[in-house]
Design a protein around this motif. Structure first.
Motif, mmCIF file in Angstrom:
data_model
loop_
_atom_site.group_PDB
_atom_site.id
_atom_site.type_symbol
_atom_site.label_atom_id
_atom_site.label_comp_id
_atom_site.label_asym_id
_atom_site.label_seq_id
_atom_site.Cartn_x
_atom_site.Cartn_y
_atom_site.Cartn_z
ATOM 1 N N LEU A 1 0.851 -1.190 0.000
ATOM 2 C CA LEU A 1 0.000 0.000 0.000
ATOM 3 C C LEU A 1 0.881 1.232 0.000
ATOM 4 C CD1 LEU A 1 -2.672 1.509 0.303
ATOM 5 C CD2 LEU A 1 -2.460 1.251 2.764
ATOM 6 N N ILE B 1 -0.041 4.805 0.455
ATOM 7 C CA ILE B 1 -1.139 5.748 0.733
ATOM 8 C C ILE B 1 -0.852 7.081 0.055
ATOM 9 C CG2 ILE B 1 -2.392 6.997 2.518
ATOM 10 C CD1 ILE B 1 -1.748 4.824 4.470
ATOM 11 N N PRO B 2 -1.747 7.549 -0.787
ATOM 12 C CA PRO B 2 -1.522 8.868 -1.402
ATOM 13 C C PRO B 2 -1.542 9.948 -0.332
ATOM 14 C CG PRO B 2 -3.371 7.707 -2.426
ATOM 15 C CD PRO B 2 -3.026 6.972 -1.187
ATOM 16 N N LEU C 1 -4.985 11.513 3.317
ATOM 17 C CA LEU C 1 -5.162 12.010 4.680
ATOM 18 C C LEU C 1 -5.202 13.531 4.733
ATOM 19 C CD1 LEU C 1 -3.020 9.580 6.850
ATOM 20 C CD2 LEU C 1 -5.384 9.417 6.127
ATOM 21 N N SER C 2 -4.438 14.169 3.826
ATOM 22 C CA SER C 2 -4.397 15.640 3.909
ATOM 23 C C SER C 2 -5.763 16.236 3.556
ATOM 24 C CB SER C 2 -3.315 16.209 3.004
ATOM 25 O OG SER C 2 -3.689 16.106 1.661
ATOM 26 N N GLU D 1 -9.586 18.242 12.653
ATOM 27 C CA GLU D 1 -9.993 16.895 13.026
ATOM 28 C C GLU D 1 -8.784 15.978 13.122
ATOM 29 O OE1 GLU D 1 -12.901 16.544 13.875
ATOM 30 O OE2 GLU D 1 -14.105 18.013 12.765
ATOM 31 N N ARG D 2 -8.851 15.076 14.078
ATOM 32 C CA ARG D 2 -7.834 14.036 14.147
ATOM 33 C C ARG D 2 -8.246 12.926 13.180
ATOM 34 N NH1 ARG D 2 -8.109 13.119 20.393
ATOM 35 N NH2 ARG D 2 -6.720 11.380 19.973
ATOM 36 N N VAL D 3 -7.253 12.260 12.633
ATOM 37 C CA VAL D 3 -7.511 11.294 11.581
ATOM 38 C C VAL D 3 -6.882 9.949 11.953
ATOM 39 C CG1 VAL D 3 -6.949 10.726 9.193
ATOM 40 C CG2 VAL D 3 -7.624 13.036 9.791
ATOM 41 N N PHE D 4 -7.635 8.873 11.737
ATOM 42 C CA PHE D 4 -7.105 7.530 11.983
ATOM 43 C C PHE D 4 -7.468 6.643 10.808
ATOM 44 C CE2 PHE D 4 -8.631 9.479 15.929
ATOM 45 C CZ PHE D 4 -7.435 9.626 16.609
ATOM 46 N N TYR D 5 -6.635 5.623 10.592
ATOM 47 C CA TYR D 5 -6.971 4.694 9.512
ATOM 48 C C TYR D 5 -6.450 3.319 9.878
ATOM 49 C CZ TYR D 5 -2.084 5.144 8.252
ATOM 50 O OH TYR D 5 -0.726 5.120 8.307
ATOM 51 N N ILE E 1 -2.836 -4.767 8.275
ATOM 52 C CA ILE E 1 -1.700 -4.549 7.394
ATOM 53 C C ILE E 1 -0.922 -3.318 7.839
ATOM 54 C CG2 ILE E 1 -0.982 -4.102 5.024
ATOM 55 C CD1 ILE E 1 -3.584 -5.543 4.170
ATOM 56 N N THR E 2 -1.637 -2.258 8.054
ATOM 57 C CA THR E 2 -0.974 -1.030 8.516
ATOM 58 C C THR E 2 -2.006 -0.137 9.198
ATOM 59 O OG1 THR E 2 0.453 0.799 7.885
ATOM 60 C CG2 THR E 2 -1.309 0.257 6.379
ATOM 61 N N TYR F 1 -3.717 2.041 12.523
ATOM 62 C CA TYR F 1 -4.027 1.897 13.939
ATOM 63 C C TYR F 1 -4.734 0.563 14.140
ATOM 64 C CZ TYR F 1 -2.962 6.879 14.127
ATOM 65 O OH TYR F 1 -2.350 8.078 14.053
ATOM 66 N N ARG G 1 -9.881 6.507 21.160
ATOM 67 C CA ARG G 1 -8.896 7.350 21.845
ATOM 68 C C ARG G 1 -9.538 8.572 22.483
ATOM 69 N NH1 ARG G 1 -2.925 6.521 19.901
ATOM 70 N NH2 ARG G 1 -3.156 4.447 19.060
ATOM 71 N N ASN H 1 -2.242 14.015 16.932
ATOM 72 C CA ASN H 1 -3.363 13.301 16.324
ATOM 73 C C ASN H 1 -3.779 12.106 17.176
ATOM 74 O OD1 ASN H 1 -5.072 12.901 13.803
ATOM 75 N ND2 ASN H 1 -4.080 10.908 14.003
ATOM 76 N N TRP I 1 -1.882 23.672 15.016
ATOM 77 C CA TRP I 1 -2.866 22.651 14.693
ATOM 78 C C TRP I 1 -3.583 22.230 15.955
ATOM 79 C CZ3 TRP I 1 -3.265 16.978 14.713
ATOM 80 C CH2 TRP I 1 -4.299 16.514 13.899
ATOM 81 N N ARG I 2 -4.921 22.348 15.903
ATOM 82 C CA ARG I 2 -5.774 21.893 17.001
ATOM 83 C C ARG I 2 -5.459 22.554 18.334
ATOM 84 N NH1 ARG I 2 -8.635 17.553 17.161
ATOM 85 N NH2 ARG I 2 -8.017 17.199 19.292
ATOM 86 N N GLY J 1 -2.013 15.215 6.867
ATOM 87 C CA GLY J 1 -1.278 14.797 5.676
ATOM 88 C C GLY J 1 0.101 14.258 6.036
ATOM 89 N N VAL K 1 0.820 10.437 6.594
ATOM 90 C CA VAL K 1 0.931 9.484 5.492
ATOM 91 C C VAL K 1 2.313 8.869 5.440
ATOM 92 C CG1 VAL K 1 1.001 9.326 2.987
ATOM 93 C CG2 VAL K 1 -0.886 10.521 4.107
ATOM 94 N N ASP L 1 3.270 6.103 7.794
ATOM 95 C CA ASP L 1 2.679 4.781 7.607
ATOM 96 C C ASP L 1 3.793 3.775 7.329
ATOM 97 O OD1 ASP L 1 0.176 3.121 6.994
ATOM 98 O OD2 ASP L 1 1.463 2.805 5.235
ATOM 99 N N LEU M 1 3.988 0.871 5.757
ATOM 100 C CA LEU M 1 4.150 0.400 4.378
ATOM 101 C C LEU M 1 4.683 1.513 3.489
ATOM 102 C CD1 LEU M 1 0.944 -1.741 3.853
ATOM 103 C CD2 LEU M 1 3.269 -2.485 4.389
ATOM 104 N N LYS M 2 4.126 2.722 3.717
ATOM 105 C CA LYS M 2 4.537 3.859 2.912
ATOM 106 C C LYS M 2 6.041 4.110 3.127
ATOM 107 C CE LYS M 2 3.393 7.800 0.686
ATOM 108 N NZ LYS M 2 2.628 7.833 -0.566
#
Lengths: 461, 348
Positions: A70, A72-73, A77-78, A86-90, A99-100, A102, A125, B109, B130-131, B324, B327, B330, B332-333
């Protein structure tokens, strides 16, 4: 007889309450629908961004030999962070492992079908998050493998938007309630105006005004008005018939009385003994009194009749008073009563019915003569007072006490000290009704030394 | 770069021994630690930072001038160690200052930072915080530094394209004389590298060309600057400009490439586990105050509140705070990026 009607619930109040209730319900509906629709729209917006993010991640998945890879572009996320805090999780996972990302991000129990993302709210969280779950099948070592992508975002903005929407919706609801409330109140007033108008028109009428109501009435009130008019017409007919009857009766009585009087006078002249003469004189006095009463009944009936369709013309009061004094002078002279007409300067013209006015004034002067002692004086004064011209007739008779002034002008009401003088009690009633019909005033006041003053004031032309 | 005062070393050693004696070994490794004792030390904060002590000591003293009763423990460690220190939650720093924007963003985050609001943070431009948890206080560009003698008869490259052409045309002159970060070990180098790939594809071509010339890989900016100054390197790519500025410039030329220049922001955050969050907030306010900014400008460079820099220099691209940055963290990234980079830069 005239006990005030106890009104049932007010029409206006009932209308207002029902309208307010209706508007309140509509306001609440507005509030909830704005909240639901706008809140749903805001949530859809967030879901769309999450979905776009998850799509771009899932499309970057590829298999290389035994591994799922993977890349990730950056935008995946941006885009979630654009203009937000906002906080972001994936989390990218297969059924076997993560695989990757959280690895404790809550996942749905079953993977959704490909191309059918699932959205749900959860707690992660310490924050409320919105999660999208999206499945893609990729082939690893000739085996199709389901890969699930989860993208989550905190709901701070969502909550802020929801709160803002709630405020806006509340403001809208309150605003709607106020505006609609005011308009509703105005509507109630405007709907009730014809009723109020008719009620006021009826109230304004004098007690003798029995003409039909010709005001245009709304459709719903027309039957009521028609009934009222027909009722008044019947009442008027009945009254006219009564007065006709009285006039007819009085007339019928007066004519034979004249004959009786004439015959009694002849008999008086022939009578020999003083006792006979005395008896005959008493008969004549009684006949006179009866004739007078009958005349007054006739007058009264004609006043009542005529007040409805009174003639209106210029009346010269000084001429009228002169005629009146002239006409009654002989009657007064019999008892050595002098009527003094004080000369007046200027014009005294009023608008009205000369016959009715003459009748009224004759009644006053007649009364003055009747209740004055022999060899006394009666003064008649004509005076101008601002917009009025007044006629004051003063005698030096027995007078009356204050309390009696009102009762005297009622039908058949008489003074307490006149039992020895014949009278019907109709005279002053006629006066007061005629004067009222002309828009004037009539007052009885004690004379300076003794006796009574009667003052009639009429509007000047 | 390390403080050469023996007294400090002794204090550091004593403290280190005390720390060892006091409990189990920490989950992270520190580089330096100094205790700035207040005369009447009624309160104390621990700052964990990636910034060298020499850079930050004047700031800590400036802070103590204003807050004379506050003792400051200043701990220097690498960005990765700093990250794991906060995650571990032990030895709880009150304030975390790092140049690794991505790791700092991840801390915020993932919920390891607590919000802080003050007049100073409110005036920060939106891209510099940020935040209400992460606050940028410096702007530090990634620059190209050239050795003046090596470029005596060569034109100064203005863009990456210029640089690629220059390297291709003069392979013998640059062979084994180019330096850049080892992205596998340096967090900052990784951040600059990944931001480069966002800006343009020329990064990959440049890496290929640099790889062909046996580029040497470094852990830190200081080392690269040192080697350029000594003439061992002809040029170093993606060096932290603030460090280059701080050093003697007689032998070194600093180039802000015109196609684009990434600008890193040093950020501060207050961890959830902070014992003295209020004082940490006071320190952030100090960093953003006029005095603090003047000291920072002298030591490192301008901060986000000195925004004139941006209106005049169009090629400066501040790295944006926000998710952003996650990313490139990550797994894998990172693996695939480093694999691609390594195959480009390390050529037999």
């Amino acid at each position: 007889m005239n006990a005030p009607l106890k009104p049932s619930a007010s029409l206006r109040q009932r209308l207002r309450l029902q309208l307010l209730g209706l508007i309140a319900i509509l306001s609440l509906l507005l509030y909830f629908s704005v909240r639901t629709i706008a809140g749903g729209a805001a949530e859809t917006t967030q879901d769309n961004i999450l979905s776009a993010s998850a799509t771009s991640i899932i499309e970057a998945l590829h298999a290389e030999q035994d591994d799922i890879l993977l890349d990730i572009p950056y935008a995946a996320l941006s885009m979630l962070g654009a203009n937000s805090e906002e906080r972001v999780f994936y989390r990218i996972m297969t059924k076997a492992s993560t695989i990757t990302g959280y690895d404790d991000l809550p996942a749905p129990e079953t993977f959704p079908a490909p191309e059918q993302p699932v959205f749900y709210n959860s707690e992660y969280r310490g924050s409320a998050v919105r999660i999208v779950a999206m499945t893609r099948v990729i082939t690893v070592r000739d085996t199709p493998t389901e890969v699930l992508a989860l993208v989550a975002q905190t709901r701070l903005g969502q909550d802020a938007i929801t709160a803002r929407i709630a405020n806006t919706a509340a403001a809208l609801g309150v605003g709607f309630f106020l505006i609609a409330g005011i308009l509703g109140a105005l509507t109630v007033e405007s709907a009730l105006r014809p009723i109020v108008n008719i009620a006021q028109a009826v109230q304004r009428r004098g007690p003798h005004d029995l003409r039909p109501m010709l005001k245009p009435a709304p459709l719903e009130l027309a039957p009521l008005l028609a009934s009222l008019n027909s009722f008044m017409e019947r009442l008027r007919t009945a009254l006219l018939r009564t007065e006709d009857f009285i006039a007819e009766a009085a007339h019928r009585v007066r004519t034979p009385l004249a004959t009786v009087r004439a015959q009694t006078e002849i008999a008086l002249r022939r009578a020999k003994t003083p006792e006979d003469r005395e008896a005959l004189r008493a008969v004549i006095r009684a006949v006179d009194e009866s004739a007078r009463s009958a005349g007054q009944l006739l007058d009264h009936a004609s006043v009542t009749l005529r007040a409805d369709k009174m003639e209106r013309g210029d009346v010269d009061l000084s001429a009228l008073v002169k005629d009146l004094v002239h006409g009654l002078a002989p009657t007064a002279e019999i008892r050595d009563i002098r009527i003094i007409l004080h000369p007046a300067e200027g014009e005294f013209t009023t608008i009205g019915d000369p016959v009715l006015l003459m009748g009224a004034l004759r009644n006053i002067l007649d009364n003055a003569i009747k209740y004055s002692p022999d060899e006394s004086e009666i003064s008649v004064v004509l005076s101008a007072e601002e917009e009025l011209c007044c006629i004051t007739i003063c005698d030096s008779g027995r007078g009356l006490n204050d309390a009696e002034q009102k009762t005297l002008t009622r039908r058949f009401g008489r003074g307490s000290n006149v039992a020895d003088v014949v009278g019907s009690g109709l005279g002053l009633t006629i006066v007061s009704e005629v004067v009222a019909a002309h828009g004037g005033s009539f007052r009885l006041t004690p004379n300076k030394e003794r006796g009574t003053c009667a003052k009639v004031c009429l509007p000047r032309k | 770069m390390r403080q050469s005062l023996p007294a400090t070393k002794i204090v550091g050693a004593i403290l280190a021994i005390l720390a060892l004696a006091a409990g189990p070994p920490r989950a992270f490794e520190i580089e330096t630690e100094q205790y700035f004792a207040a005369v009447d030390g009624s309160s104390e904060i621990t700052i964990m930072s990636t910034a060298d002590l020499s850079v930050f000591a004047p700031l800590v003293r400036g802070f103590q001038n204003r807050n004379p009763r506050v003792s400051v423990r200043y701990v220097v460690l690498s960005s990765a160690e700093l990250y794991s220190a906060v995650l571990a939650g032990e030895a709880a720093p009150d304030l975390v200052i790092s140049s690794a924007m991505d790791l700092q963003t991840k801390l915020a985050n993932d919920g390891f930072a607590q919000p802080f609001r003050s007049q100073a943070t409110e005036t920060l431009p939106a891209w510099a915080r940020w935040r209400d948890e992460l606050f940028a206080f410096t702007l530090e560009p990634a620059v190209l530094i050239l050795s003046k003698p090596a470029f005596a008869d060569l034109p100064r490259p203005k863009t990456r394209q210029d640089l690629i052409e220059l390297l291709r045309d003069n392979p013998e002159r640059f062979k084994n004389r180019i330096g850049t970060y080892d992205l596998r070990t340096s967090g900052l180098g990784y951040l600059f590298g990944t931001q480069d790939t966002r800006q343009s594809e020329t990064f990959w071509r440049l890496s290929e060309v640099m790889g062909a010339l046996q580029t040497r890989l470094y852990c830190c900016s200081g080392q690269m600057i040192e080697d350029v100054r000594s003439g061992e390197l002809a040029l170093a790519y993606n060096v932290l400009g603030s460090y280059a500025d701080a050093q003697d410039e007689s032998n070194v030329d600093i180039v802000l490439l015109e196609d684009y220049t990434s600008v890193m922001m040093r950020t501060a955050l207050i961890p959830n586990s902070a014992k003295n969050a209020q004082l940490a907030g006071t320190f952030i306010n100090y960093l953003l105050s006029t005095d603090g900014r003047a000291l920072l400008r002298a030591e490192i460079g301008p901060g986000p509140l000195d925004t004139d820099t941006f209106s005049s220099e169009q090629n400066l691209r501040p790295i944006r705070l926000g998710p952003g940055l996650l990313v490139y963290l990550d797994q894998l990234k990172r693996q695939s990026f480093l694999r691609a980079w390594a195959s480009a830069i390390i050529q037999p």
